[in-house]
Design a protein around this motif. Structure first.
Motif, mmCIF file in Angstrom:
data_model
loop_
_atom_site.group_PDB
_atom_site.id
_atom_site.type_symbol
_atom_site.label_atom_id
_atom_site.label_comp_id
_atom_site.label_asym_id
_atom_site.label_seq_id
_atom_site.Cartn_x
_atom_site.Cartn_y
_atom_site.Cartn_z
ATOM 1 N N THR A 17 0.763 -1.374 -0.098
ATOM 2 C CA THR A 17 -0.329 0.398 0.350
ATOM 3 C C THR A 17 1.069 1.390 0.003
ATOM 4 O OG1 THR A 17 -1.465 -1.139 1.191
ATOM 5 C CG2 THR A 17 -1.832 0.959 0.951
ATOM 6 N N PRO A 18 1.233 2.257 -0.789
ATOM 7 C CA PRO A 18 1.639 3.463 -0.955
ATOM 8 C C PRO A 18 1.266 4.461 0.476
ATOM 9 C CG PRO A 18 -0.282 3.529 -2.722
ATOM 10 C CD PRO A 18 -0.133 1.889 -1.895
ATOM 11 N N HIS A 19 2.579 5.173 1.146
ATOM 12 C CA HIS A 19 1.706 5.946 1.693
ATOM 13 C C HIS A 19 0.980 7.297 1.556
ATOM 14 C CE1 HIS A 19 4.125 3.416 4.463
ATOM 15 N NE2 HIS A 19 5.055 4.064 3.990
ATOM 16 N N LEU A 20 2.200 7.922 0.464
ATOM 17 C CA LEU A 20 1.671 8.480 -0.563
ATOM 18 C C LEU A 20 1.024 8.410 -1.894
ATOM 19 C CD1 LEU A 20 0.937 12.077 -0.825
ATOM 20 C CD2 LEU A 20 3.349 11.909 -1.643
ATOM 21 N N PRO A 21 -0.317 8.150 -2.117
ATOM 22 C CA PRO A 21 -1.131 7.595 -3.189
ATOM 23 C C PRO A 21 -0.927 8.137 -4.398
ATOM 24 C CG PRO A 21 -2.362 7.113 -2.145
ATOM 25 C CD PRO A 21 -1.188 7.910 -1.304
ATOM 26 N N PHE A 22 -0.481 7.826 -5.966
ATOM 27 C CA PHE A 22 -0.268 8.757 -7.154
ATOM 28 C C PHE A 22 -1.784 8.366 -7.433
ATOM 29 C CE2 PHE A 22 -0.506 8.632 -11.634
ATOM 30 C CZ PHE A 22 -0.322 10.289 -11.976
ATOM 31 N N PRO A 23 -2.339 10.209 -8.106
ATOM 32 C CA PRO A 23 -4.459 9.645 -8.279
ATOM 33 C C PRO A 23 -4.717 9.171 -9.321
ATOM 34 C CG PRO A 23 -3.179 11.901 -7.847
ATOM 35 C CD PRO A 23 -1.930 11.404 -8.013
ATOM 36 N N TRP A 24 -3.788 7.723 -9.583
ATOM 37 C CA TRP A 24 -4.349 7.234 -10.977
ATOM 38 C C TRP A 24 -5.722 7.483 -11.921
ATOM 39 C CZ3 TRP A 24 -7.267 3.312 -12.263
ATOM 40 C CH2 TRP A 24 -7.534 1.678 -10.403
ATOM 41 N N ASP A 25 -6.067 6.625 -10.911
ATOM 42 C CA ASP A 25 -7.548 7.228 -11.173
ATOM 43 C C ASP A 25 -8.942 8.851 -11.729
ATOM 44 O OD1 ASP A 25 -7.946 7.484 -9.151
ATOM 45 O OD2 ASP A 25 -9.094 6.417 -8.280
ATOM 46 N N GLN A 26 -7.892 9.547 -11.203
ATOM 47 C CA GLN A 26 -8.651 11.477 -11.789
ATOM 48 C C GLN A 26 -7.413 10.979 -12.716
ATOM 49 O OE1 GLN A 26 -7.894 13.160 -7.755
ATOM 50 N NE2 GLN A 26 -8.437 11.579 -6.653
ATOM 51 N N LEU A 27 -6.893 11.126 -13.438
ATOM 52 C CA LEU A 27 -6.211 11.654 -14.881
ATOM 53 C C LEU A 27 -6.821 10.611 -15.564
ATOM 54 C CD1 LEU A 27 -2.426 12.166 -13.317
ATOM 55 C CD2 LEU A 27 -4.708 14.062 -13.461
ATOM 56 N N ALA A 28 -6.468 11.544 -16.681
ATOM 57 C CA ALA A 28 -7.626 10.804 -18.081
ATOM 58 C C ALA A 28 -5.743 10.329 -18.887
ATOM 59 C CB ALA A 28 -7.394 11.716 -19.020
ATOM 60 N N PRO A 29 -5.692 8.968 -18.956
ATOM 61 C CA PRO A 29 -4.288 8.195 -19.687
ATOM 62 C C PRO A 29 -3.666 8.859 -20.969
ATOM 63 C CG PRO A 29 -6.687 6.391 -19.495
ATOM 64 C CD PRO A 29 -7.502 8.061 -19.200
ATOM 65 N N ALA A 30 -2.998 7.919 -20.971
ATOM 66 C CA ALA A 30 -2.477 8.668 -22.633
ATOM 67 C C ALA A 30 -3.156 7.296 -23.513
ATOM 68 C CB ALA A 30 -0.720 8.789 -22.101
ATOM 69 N N PRO A 31 -2.768 7.796 -24.277
ATOM 70 C CA PRO A 31 -3.410 7.365 -26.012
ATOM 71 C C PRO A 31 -2.633 5.599 -25.606
ATOM 72 C CG PRO A 31 -3.475 9.371 -26.340
ATOM 73 C CD PRO A 31 -2.608 9.494 -25.520
ATOM 74 N N THR A 32 -1.095 5.675 -25.961
ATOM 75 C CA THR A 32 -0.594 4.737 -25.776
ATOM 76 C C THR A 32 0.237 4.314 -24.260
ATOM 77 O OG1 THR A 32 0.730 5.237 -26.610
ATOM 78 C CG2 THR A 32 -0.513 4.642 -28.023
ATOM 79 N N ALA A 33 0.522 3.566 -23.989
ATOM 80 C CA ALA A 33 1.117 3.429 -22.945
ATOM 81 C C ALA A 33 2.655 2.884 -23.235
ATOM 82 C CB ALA A 33 1.335 2.186 -21.605
ATOM 83 N N ALA A 34 3.689 4.099 -22.129
ATOM 84 C CA ALA A 34 4.901 4.191 -23.381
ATOM 85 C C ALA A 34 5.612 3.459 -21.780
ATOM 86 C CB ALA A 34 5.795 5.065 -23.519
ATOM 87 N N VAL A 35 6.239 1.686 -21.250
ATOM 88 C CA VAL A 35 6.308 1.130 -20.598
ATOM 89 C C VAL A 35 7.950 1.683 -20.278
ATOM 90 C CG1 VAL A 35 6.790 -0.653 -19.383
ATOM 91 C CG2 VAL A 35 5.000 -0.101 -20.612
#
Length: 264
Positions: free
Chosen positions: A191-209
């Protein structure tokens, strides 16, 4: 600079534009001078190249309290002996002496307590810009996996960073993709102590891993839950766990994981 015993035969790598490609040597930092060379390389990449001002220091070294408890895997140019790649490795013994692992700055690892005596943590991976053709990373991975086995461990763990330079949209796309395909079983979640709000931002069209994360996943690693936000590195960090039992035989051969000695 003292030269450590070679862990793999020198590798010729077409990683620079020079007429003659550099030969590379894998070893361990064994002196204070070698450690400072590692810290200078990290400072160059993290502060001077990436502009991470939170890590600025007057001495031009990236260093913290973990360095003295870790082993430092290095790749050198065989001709100049310059350190061109590095990985910081925290063994179970080092973690017990220190009282924690680095990832606990970002995550609650309570569910993994049962693994601590069998887990090596790796971090602070970086490669000189002139040597990013793949061979340095391959040697670092080979040395890392060999180190894990020589420590008598069954797991490698670490934080894999995704830059937030684009506002975090790529980090969202990467996480949404990986949570569907590489999420750890529930008993291995953190569990992150300071979560990144990934569910509040729009994803990029493609994922650059990122390449390092991609290498982990191809080798059989899991991501262990939601990403943490690291403001110092301006990144979303995923906690990655690789059980060696998951290591695909193809990648074991690719990274040259063979019983070869690592110098203390």
């Amino acid at each position: 600079m003292q030269v450590n015993p070679v862990l793999a035969a020198p590798v010729t790598a077409p990683t620079r534009a020079a007429a003659v490609a550099p030969r590379l040597i894998l070893g361990m930092a064994a002196t204070p001078q070698e450690l400072r060379a590692v810290q200078r390389l990290r400072y160059r990449l993290f502060v001077e190249d990436l502009g991470l001002t939170a890590l600025m220091r007057a001495d031009g070294l990236d260093r913290d309290e973990f360095d003295d408890y870790c082993d430092h895997l290095v790749v050198r140019d065989a001709d100049t002996l310059e350190v061109v790649g590095t990985y910081r490795l925290l063994s179970p013994t080092g973690a017990r002496r220190l009282g924690r692992v680095y990832a606990e700055n970002e995550f609650d690892l309570g569910r993994l307590n049962r693994l601590r005596r069998r887990m090596v943590e790796a971090g602070r991976a970086c490669i000189h810009p002139d040597y990013r053709g793949g061979s340095v990373l391959m040697l670092l991975w080979s040395g890392l996996l060999d180190y894990v086995r020589r420590q008598g461990c069954d797991y490698f763990a670490g934080c894999a960073s995704i830059s937030l330079a684009d506002g975090g949209h790529n980090a969202v796309a990467v996480y949404e993709r990986l949570r569907a395909t590489h999420l750890a079983p529930a008993d291995y979640r953190v569990t992150p102590h300071l979560p990144f709000p990934w569910d509040q931002l729009a994803p990029a069209p493609t994922a650059a891993v990122p390449p390092l994360l991609k290498g982990y996943l191809r080798s059989g690693a899991w991501i262990c839950g939601d990403p943490a936000w690291d403001p110092d590195f301006d990144s979303a960090d995923l906690f990655v766990l690789l059980p060696l039992a998951n290591l695909d035989a193809r990648y074991a051969r690719h990274y040259g994981v063979t019983p070869m000695p690592i110098a203390a």
